[in-house]
Each structure stands twice: as structure tokens, then as C-alpha cells.
Design an enzyme around this catalytic site. Structure first.
Site, PDB file in Angstrom:
ATOM      1  N   LEU A  71       0.694  -1.243   0.143  1.00  0.00           N
ATOM      2  CA  LEU A  71       0.039   0.105   0.125  1.00  0.00           C
ATOM      3  C   LEU A  71       0.793   1.247   0.066  1.00  0.00           C
ATOM      4  O   LEU A  71       0.358   2.438  -0.387  1.00  0.00           O
ATOM      5  CB  LEU A  71      -1.009   0.052   1.292  1.00  0.00           C
ATOM      6  CG  LEU A  71      -2.069  -0.966   1.242  1.00  0.00           C
ATOM      7  CD1 LEU A  71      -2.900  -1.106   2.478  1.00  0.00           C
ATOM      8  CD2 LEU A  71      -2.984  -0.783   0.030  1.00  0.00           C
ATOM      9  N   HIS A 132      -9.486   2.491  18.685  1.00  0.00           N
ATOM     10  CA  HIS A 132      -8.360   3.051  19.473  1.00  0.00           C
ATOM     11  C   HIS A 132      -8.183   4.299  18.748  1.00  0.00           C
ATOM     12  O   HIS A 132      -7.152   5.121  19.389  1.00  0.00           O
ATOM     13  CB  HIS A 132      -7.177   2.347  18.995  1.00  0.00           C
ATOM     14  CG  HIS A 132      -7.349   0.714  19.781  1.00  0.00           C
ATOM     15  ND1 HIS A 132      -6.982   0.846  20.857  1.00  0.00           N
ATOM     16  CD2 HIS A 132      -7.649  -0.328  18.961  1.00  0.00           C
ATOM     17  CE1 HIS A 132      -7.432  -0.577  21.340  1.00  0.00           C
ATOM     18  NE2 HIS A 132      -7.641  -1.111  20.107  1.00  0.00           N
ATOM     19  N   TYR A 155      -0.909   3.442  16.364  1.00  0.00           N
ATOM     20  CA  TYR A 155      -1.797   2.901  15.427  1.00  0.00           C
ATOM     21  C   TYR A 155      -3.365   3.555  15.455  1.00  0.00           C
ATOM     22  O   TYR A 155      -3.669   4.028  14.375  1.00  0.00           O
ATOM     23  CB  TYR A 155      -2.345   1.529  16.239  1.00  0.00           C
ATOM     24  CG  TYR A 155      -3.341   0.667  15.452  1.00  0.00           C
ATOM     25  CD1 TYR A 155      -3.457   0.257  14.319  1.00  0.00           C
ATOM     26  CD2 TYR A 155      -4.498   0.804  16.366  1.00  0.00           C
ATOM     27  CE1 TYR A 155      -4.606  -0.328  13.723  1.00  0.00           C
ATOM     28  CE2 TYR A 155      -5.660  -0.119  15.969  1.00  0.00           C
ATOM     29  CZ  TYR A 155      -5.629  -0.549  14.577  1.00  0.00           C
ATOM     30  OH  TYR A 155      -6.759  -1.079  14.141  1.00  0.00           O
TER      31      TYR A 155
HETATM   32  C1  15L Z   1      -8.298  -3.062  16.880  1.00  0.00           C
HETATM   33  O1  15L Z   1      -8.451  -2.085  16.192  1.00  0.00           O
HETATM   34  C2  15L Z   1      -7.224  -4.019  16.321  1.00  0.00           C
HETATM   35  O2  15L Z   1      -6.885  -4.215  15.111  1.00  0.00           O
HETATM   36  C3  15L Z   1      -7.541  -5.414  16.951  1.00  0.00           C
HETATM   37  O3  15L Z   1      -6.269  -6.296  16.967  1.00  0.00           O
HETATM   38  C4  15L Z   1      -8.091  -5.478  18.313  1.00  0.00           C
HETATM   39  O4  15L Z   1      -7.191  -5.534  19.387  1.00  0.00           O
HETATM   40  C5  15L Z   1      -9.184  -4.315  18.348  1.00  0.00           C
HETATM   41  O5  15L Z   1      -9.067  -3.279  18.052  1.00  0.00           O
HETATM   42  C6  15L Z   1      -9.547  -4.238  20.190  1.00  0.00           C
HETATM   43  O6  15L Z   1      -9.641  -3.175  20.280  1.00  0.00           O
HETATM   44  O7  15L Z   1      -9.892  -5.255  20.770  1.00  0.00           O
END
Ligand code: 15L
Length: 284
Positions: A71, A132, A155
Site C-alpha cells: 500500500l 483506538h 496505531y
Molecule cells: C483493533 O483495532 C485491532 O486491530 C484489533 O487487533 C483489536 O485489538 C481491537 O482493535 C480491539 O480493540 O479489541
């Protein structure tokens, strides 16, 4: 699929010619791979990993095209997006990692996807955002889609970037995006936090179908959680999507609660982002 008359999908054809799925080799990409075939003649699958290297994925099946793509490579993404009607953008790093690992796919890559969408005239993107982006709010606080963002790491910051970038591409170029602030999409909730944040796979599919096909959605942000007993997220502003989850974490409660709770001084038990708030710092 049939829909009641007040459903925004009533009378709408939930089928198109070609859907691009990025991150097709990832955890949720693998779930969506077969499910998206219900909604398109062809599903174009892409991942940075060669799909044939992932044993259970094999090579292209009926109704599929496979295009390996980094990407972060703008020219490759341009080729990837040619001829698609809608993009389900799940690609990128999906956990908390050092910034240098998040940058190429999640930030440069999301920009490349939107630039390619603009140049090829793609009108709708479903962007896999994440809870998140609001991970530093306290557990138990109920948030709607308009609260100020409080990412819980690089992230989460990259997902916040994607939400803002897609807002810009809508305001400037009219490319419609539904940002899905996905909770915890797993076969079943793994801990107490996930009893609240869990999104079952059928509800994930419903959410994505609506995000692709509800007409004139413009720009929308929606939280992705099933109809769990407790919620921290208020989806009223996303009512135009008509998302009505049907799954629930309750059947898994006794199993989850048979494990000991987190120690009271563990921040993973205080914040909505859970253990993500404990990741890092990196590289000291
Ligand atoms: C996410 O955004 C992640 O990609 C995933 O691995 C989980 O950890 C999830 O959130 C979560 O918050 O449980």
C-alpha cells in the site's frame, strides 16, 4: 437480503460489479473474503503478503482476483484501484507498533488509496478505523461519533489520520466514506473489555454491506459493536446507515468472567483501548 420500508437499504440493490478488499490476508480480511462475494460479481483481494503464501487462503477462487500490493507504493495502488466500484480498506498494521512500522501502510497507504480513488473516480470507500481513535477515554464513559479524538497510540493516531483524510476527500472531491470504528471483531470476546467492545462477524458483514450500499451517505463515522448488554458507544449520529446489530456477547459472559479480572492498578482496565495503552514506548 430483505429490508423493512424505513430501512435505508429498502429497495436498494446490494450488489455491484467489483469490490476491492485491502488487507485480505489479515484477520478480518480472511473473514470478509468469502462474505463480500455476496455483494459483487468480483472481489479483488490485495495484501502485502502473497496470498498463496498463506496456506488456508491459497490462490484466487471463483469470483476473485488476487493482486499483491504494498500500500505504500503509490503506482501499485493506482493499478490496484483501477476498475473497482467500491473499496473496503482493511489493509495496514492492525496493532500498536513503533511509528516507523505504522507510517508506510497506515498513513502513506491510506493516502495512496484515496488518491487512486480520486483518479479512478471511485465514489465510495469503507475505511476500517478503530476504537483506538478514542482509546484514552475511560471505560464506562459513553461516546458518540463527534467526541474529540483521544488515540491510545501510533496505531490509533494513524486511524485518526484516515478519518480526517477521508473527511477531506469527501469535502473536496465528493468521495463518500463510512469510517468504521471497529471494536473487537473476533469469533468470541476474549476478556471483560470485549464483552462491551465485541463485534460478531455477522454484524461486521451487515455493517460493511450498509457502508457500501446505503445511498447518499456522504461522510459518516459509526462504531462497530454488536448488541452487547453494556455499550460505551452511541451510534445515533450514524442512524442514516440503519445498522441494527443482531449478535450479543452475553452468551460468552460466564466463560469470560471465570478468568481472574485485571489487577486494579492495570491501566488496561481503566481505558477503552484496553491493553493498547500499555504498549510502548518503543526503541529506548
Ligand atoms: C483493533 O483495532 C485491532 O486491530 C484489533 O487487533 C483489536 O485489538 C481491537 O482493535 C480491539 O480493540 O479489541
Amino acid at each position: 437480503m430483505s429490508h423493512s420500508s424505513d430501512d435505508p437499504l429498502a429497495g436498494v440493490t446490494t450488489h455491484c460489479h467489483r469490490i476491492l478488499l485491502t488487507g485480505a490476508g489479515g484477520k478480518l480480511g480472511r473473514i470478509l473474503r468469502s462474505r463480500l462475494k455476496r455483494y459483487a460479481d468480483i472481489v479483488r483481494l490485495s495484501d502485502i503478503v502473497r496470498l498463496s503464501d498463506i496456506a488456508e487462503l491459497g490462490s484466487a477462487l471463483a469470483q476473485e482476483e488476487v493482486m499483491r500490493c504494498d500500500l505504500a507504493d503509490g503506482a501499485a495502488v493506482h493499478a490496484l484501484v483501477e476498475g473497482v466500484d467500491a473499496i473496503v480498506h482493511m489493509g495496514g498494521v492492525s496493532v500498536e507498533r513503533p511509528f516507523e512500522e505504522i507510517l508506510p501502510a497506515n498513513i502513506q497507504g491510506t493516502y495512496n488509496i484515496y488518491e487512486a480513488a480520486r483518479r479512478h473516480g471511485v465514489r465510495r470507500v469503507v475505511f476500517a478505523s478503530s476504537n483506538h481513535v478514542i482509546g484514552y477515554y475511560r471505560q464506562g464513559e459513553v461516546l458518540d461519533a463527534n467526541v474529540p479524538l483521544r488515540p491510545d497510540g501510533y496505531y490509533g493516531v494513524s486511524k485518526a489520520f484516515g478519518e480526517q483524510l477521508s473527511r477531506f476527500y469527501f469535502d473536496r472531491y465528493g468521495i463518500e466514506t463510512v469510517c468504521l470504528r471497529i471494536g473487537s471483531s473476533y469469533p468470541e470476546p476474549a476478556d471483560r473489555r470485549m464483552l462491551v467492545t465485541w463485534l460478531g462477524y455477522d454484524d461486521l458483514e451487515q455493517l460493511i454491506c450498509r457502508a457500501i450500499f446505503v445511498p447518499k451517505i456522504g461522510y459518516a463515522i459509526v462504531y462497530g459493536a454488536s448488541a452487547n448488554r453494556e455499550t460505551w458507544w452511541d451510534n445515533r449520529h450514524a442512524a442514516g446507515l440503519g445498522f441494527a446489530p443482531v449478535e450479543c456477547s452475553e452468551p460468552f459472559r460466564s466463560k469470560v468472567e471465570s478468568a481472574p479480572p485485571l489487577p486494579v492498578d492495570d491501566p488496561a482496565g481503566w481505558y477503552q483501548g484496553g491493553a493498547f495503552v500499555n504498549a510502548g514506548p518503543f526503541g529506548d
